[in-house]
Scaffold this motif. Structure first.
Motif, PDB file in Angstrom:
ATOM      1  N   MET A   1      12.277  12.813 -13.384  1.00  0.00           N
ATOM      2  CA  MET A   1      12.815  11.764 -13.872  1.00  0.00           C
ATOM      3  C   MET A   1      13.974  13.011 -14.258  1.00  0.00           C
ATOM      4  SD  MET A   1      14.619   8.837 -15.689  1.00  0.00           S
ATOM      5  CE  MET A   1      15.060   6.990 -14.826  1.00  0.00           C
ATOM      6  N   ALA A   2      15.396  13.216 -12.866  1.00  0.00           N
ATOM      7  CA  ALA A   2      16.089  14.814 -13.390  1.00  0.00           C
ATOM      8  C   ALA A   2      16.965  13.935 -14.532  1.00  0.00           C
ATOM      9  CB  ALA A   2      16.828  15.302 -12.254  1.00  0.00           C
ATOM     10  N   MET A   3      17.258  14.865 -14.716  1.00  0.00           N
ATOM     11  CA  MET A   3      18.876  15.189 -16.371  1.00  0.00           C
ATOM     12  C   MET A   3      19.366  13.912 -15.273  1.00  0.00           C
ATOM     13  SD  MET A   3      17.887  15.361 -19.827  1.00  0.00           S
ATOM     14  CE  MET A   3      19.170  15.666 -20.250  1.00  0.00           C
ATOM     15  N   LYS A   4      20.226  12.422 -15.805  1.00  0.00           N
ATOM     16  CA  LYS A   4      21.597  12.279 -14.846  1.00  0.00           C
ATOM     17  C   LYS A   4      22.853  12.873 -15.995  1.00  0.00           C
ATOM     18  CE  LYS A   4      19.184   8.345 -15.510  1.00  0.00           C
ATOM     19  NZ  LYS A   4      18.760   6.929 -15.345  1.00  0.00           N
ATOM     20  N   PRO A   5      23.688  12.664 -15.152  1.00  0.00           N
ATOM     21  CA  PRO A   5      24.860  13.242 -15.318  1.00  0.00           C
ATOM     22  C   PRO A   5      26.046  11.407 -16.624  1.00  0.00           C
ATOM     23  CG  PRO A   5      25.349  12.727 -13.505  1.00  0.00           C
ATOM     24  CD  PRO A   5      23.894  12.755 -14.114  1.00  0.00           C
ATOM     25  N   ILE A   6      26.225  11.835 -17.784  1.00  0.00           N
ATOM     26  CA  ILE A   6      26.853  10.599 -18.037  1.00  0.00           C
ATOM     27  C   ILE A   6      28.461  10.446 -17.248  1.00  0.00           C
ATOM     28  CG2 ILE A   6      28.093   9.910 -20.262  1.00  0.00           C
ATOM     29  CD1 ILE A   6      26.865  11.045 -21.585  1.00  0.00           C
ATOM     30  N   LYS A   7      27.527   8.505 -16.920  1.00  0.00           N
ATOM     31  CA  LYS A   7      28.722   8.537 -15.980  1.00  0.00           C
ATOM     32  C   LYS A   7      29.711   7.464 -16.619  1.00  0.00           C
ATOM     33  CE  LYS A   7      24.954   7.659 -11.977  1.00  0.00           C
ATOM     34  NZ  LYS A   7      24.367   6.793 -11.576  1.00  0.00           N
ATOM     35  N   GLY A   8      31.089   7.516 -15.928  1.00  0.00           N
ATOM     36  CA  GLY A   8      32.319   6.171 -16.770  1.00  0.00           C
ATOM     37  C   GLY A   8      33.484   7.517 -16.211  1.00  0.00           C
ATOM     38  N   ASN A   9      34.135   7.223 -16.661  1.00  0.00           N
ATOM     39  CA  ASN A   9      35.778   7.769 -16.271  1.00  0.00           C
ATOM     40  C   ASN A   9      36.189   7.432 -17.983  1.00  0.00           C
ATOM     41  OD1 ASN A   9      38.080   8.882 -16.567  1.00  0.00           O
ATOM     42  ND2 ASN A   9      38.580   7.750 -14.842  1.00  0.00           N
ATOM     43  N   ASP A  10      35.579   8.501 -19.260  1.00  0.00           N
ATOM     44  CA  ASP A  10      35.896   8.682 -20.711  1.00  0.00           C
ATOM     45  C   ASP A  10      37.011   8.904 -20.470  1.00  0.00           C
ATOM     46  OD1 ASP A  10      33.338   8.088 -21.419  1.00  0.00           O
ATOM     47  OD2 ASP A  10      32.766   9.794 -21.675  1.00  0.00           O
ATOM     48  N   SER A  11      37.668   9.812 -20.009  1.00  0.00           N
ATOM     49  CA  SER A  11      38.982  10.203 -20.664  1.00  0.00           C
ATOM     50  C   SER A  11      40.447   9.108 -20.192  1.00  0.00           C
ATOM     51  CB  SER A  11      39.588  11.147 -19.415  1.00  0.00           C
ATOM     52  OG  SER A  11      39.855  11.539 -18.277  1.00  0.00           O
ATOM     53  N   GLU A  12      39.485   7.949 -18.684  1.00  0.00           N
ATOM     54  CA  GLU A  12      40.853   7.114 -18.573  1.00  0.00           C
ATOM     55  C   GLU A  12      40.706   6.329 -20.355  1.00  0.00           C
ATOM     56  OE1 GLU A  12      40.178   3.556 -14.790  1.00  0.00           O
ATOM     57  OE2 GLU A  12      40.380   5.863 -14.539  1.00  0.00           O
ATOM     58  N   SER A  13      39.210   5.360 -19.711  1.00  0.00           N
ATOM     59  CA  SER A  13      39.305   4.749 -21.341  1.00  0.00           C
ATOM     60  C   SER A  13      38.985   5.498 -22.705  1.00  0.00           C
ATOM     61  CB  SER A  13      37.279   4.084 -21.165  1.00  0.00           C
ATOM     62  OG  SER A  13      36.748   5.531 -21.318  1.00  0.00           O
ATOM     63  N   GLN A  14      39.505   6.363 -22.518  1.00  0.00           N
ATOM     64  CA  GLN A  14      39.543   6.840 -24.094  1.00  0.00           C
ATOM     65  C   GLN A  14      40.800   6.538 -24.395  1.00  0.00           C
ATOM     66  OE1 GLN A  14      38.753  10.257 -24.858  1.00  0.00           O
ATOM     67  NE2 GLN A  14      36.303   9.862 -24.972  1.00  0.00           N
ATOM     68  N   GLU A  15      42.228   6.946 -22.924  1.00  0.00           N
ATOM     69  CA  GLU A  15      43.734   6.325 -23.011  1.00  0.00           C
ATOM     70  C   GLU A  15      43.641   5.373 -22.910  1.00  0.00           C
ATOM     71  OE1 GLU A  15      47.315   7.563 -23.751  1.00  0.00           O
ATOM     72  OE2 GLU A  15      45.340   8.762 -23.547  1.00  0.00           O
ATOM     73  N   GLN A  16      43.381   4.110 -22.351  1.00  0.00           N
ATOM     74  CA  GLN A  16      43.894   2.782 -22.784  1.00  0.00           C
ATOM     75  C   GLN A  16      43.314   2.149 -24.076  1.00  0.00           C
ATOM     76  OE1 GLN A  16      44.331   0.483 -20.201  1.00  0.00           O
ATOM     77  NE2 GLN A  16      44.423  -0.835 -21.915  1.00  0.00           N
ATOM     78  N   LEU A  17      42.352   2.519 -24.960  1.00  0.00           N
ATOM     79  CA  LEU A  17      42.209   2.567 -25.728  1.00  0.00           C
ATOM     80  C   LEU A  17      43.239   2.423 -26.815  1.00  0.00           C
ATOM     81  CD1 LEU A  17      39.766   1.175 -27.830  1.00  0.00           C
ATOM     82  CD2 LEU A  17      38.689   3.088 -28.292  1.00  0.00           C
ATOM     83  N   ARG A  18      43.612   3.890 -27.037  1.00  0.00           N
ATOM     84  CA  ARG A  18      44.567   4.619 -27.152  1.00  0.00           C
ATOM     85  C   ARG A  18      45.647   3.887 -27.499  1.00  0.00           C
ATOM     86  NH1 ARG A  18      42.417   9.977 -25.616  1.00  0.00           N
ATOM     87  NH2 ARG A  18      41.593  10.711 -28.203  1.00  0.00           N
ATOM     88  N   GLU A  19      46.021   2.941 -25.848  1.00  0.00           N
ATOM     89  CA  GLU A  19      46.926   2.800 -25.535  1.00  0.00           C
ATOM     90  C   GLU A  19      47.078   1.102 -25.964  1.00  0.00           C
ATOM     91  OE1 GLU A  19      50.825   1.175 -24.537  1.00  0.00           O
ATOM     92  OE2 GLU A  19      49.963   4.147 -24.532  1.00  0.00           O
ATOM     93  N   ASP A  20      46.210   0.728 -26.349  1.00  0.00           N
ATOM     94  CA  ASP A  20      45.902  -0.426 -26.957  1.00  0.00           C
ATOM     95  C   ASP A  20      46.080  -0.126 -28.068  1.00  0.00           C
ATOM     96  OD1 ASP A  20      45.336  -1.831 -24.525  1.00  0.00           O
ATOM     97  OD2 ASP A  20      43.288  -2.067 -24.871  1.00  0.00           O
ATOM     98  N   LEU A  21      45.360   0.805 -29.612  1.00  0.00           N
ATOM     99  CA  LEU A  21      45.916   0.648 -30.735  1.00  0.00           C
ATOM    100  C   LEU A  21      47.326   0.668 -30.702  1.00  0.00           C
ATOM    101  CD1 LEU A  21      42.648   2.989 -31.455  1.00  0.00           C
ATOM    102  CD2 LEU A  21      43.337   0.503 -31.924  1.00  0.00           C
ATOM    103  N   ARG A  22      47.765   1.913 -29.833  1.00  0.00           N
ATOM    104  CA  ARG A  22      49.937   1.895 -30.436  1.00  0.00           C
ATOM    105  C   ARG A  22      50.370   0.572 -29.580  1.00  0.00           C
ATOM    106  NH1 ARG A  22      49.676   5.535 -26.148  1.00  0.00           N
ATOM    107  NH2 ARG A  22      47.893   7.145 -26.825  1.00  0.00           N
ATOM    108  N   GLN A  23      49.221  -0.233 -29.260  1.00  0.00           N
ATOM    109  CA  GLN A  23      50.630  -1.069 -29.081  1.00  0.00           C
ATOM    110  C   GLN A  23      50.023  -2.519 -30.104  1.00  0.00           C
ATOM    111  OE1 GLN A  23      49.954  -3.142 -25.493  1.00  0.00           O
ATOM    112  NE2 GLN A  23      50.361  -2.067 -23.838  1.00  0.00           N
ATOM    113  N   LEU A  24      49.046  -2.604 -30.557  1.00  0.00           N
ATOM    114  CA  LEU A  24      48.888  -3.340 -31.878  1.00  0.00           C
ATOM    115  C   LEU A  24      49.394  -2.469 -33.327  1.00  0.00           C
ATOM    116  CD1 LEU A  24      46.952  -4.931 -33.129  1.00  0.00           C
ATOM    117  CD2 LEU A  24      44.933  -3.298 -33.232  1.00  0.00           C
TER     118      LEU A  24
END
Length: 108
Positions: A1-24
């Motif tokens: 099995m070949a190494m797979k890159p980590i999937k997901g848009n981490d920068s987008e989810s991190q930015e969403q989490l930052r925004e949620d924390l700012r609003q909170l």
């Protein structure tokens, strides 16, 4: 099995989490200011908003944590499979890494 890159848009989810924390944080600040006025209906409204945002943020954090756990587990499985199918290469990589780390630590 070949190494797979980590999937997901981490920068987008991190930015969403930052925004949620700012609003909170903003909602909690409003709640603190409203409690100084001691206006019961204002406090109740802001408390409901704060609780809703807190629950939403907790859910996002839990989902992010679960995604990271799955990604780490997938990476670990890939590494384990690679080592099992290429034992001598793995020993060589480990030895080379040990030499590099030793050189770096020796310079300190």
């Amino acid at each position: 099995m070949a190494m797979k890159p980590i999937k997901g848009n981490d920068s987008e989810s991190q930015e969403q989490l930052r925004e949620d924390l700012r609003q909170l944080s903003s909602t909690i600040e409003e709640l603190m200011q409203a409690t100084a006025d001691d206006s019961r209906e204002n406090v109740a409204r802001l408390r409901e908003r704060a609780e809703a945002k807190l629950e939403e943020t907790r859910a996002r954090l839990a989902a992010s944590g679960e995604r990271v756990r799955h990604q780490a587990q997938d990476s670990l499985e890939c590494a384990d499979e690679y080592v099992r199918s290429n034992p001598w290469k793995s020993v060589g990589y480990g030895a080379a890494l040990g030499v590099v780390v030793g050189l770096i630590l020796g310079r300190s």
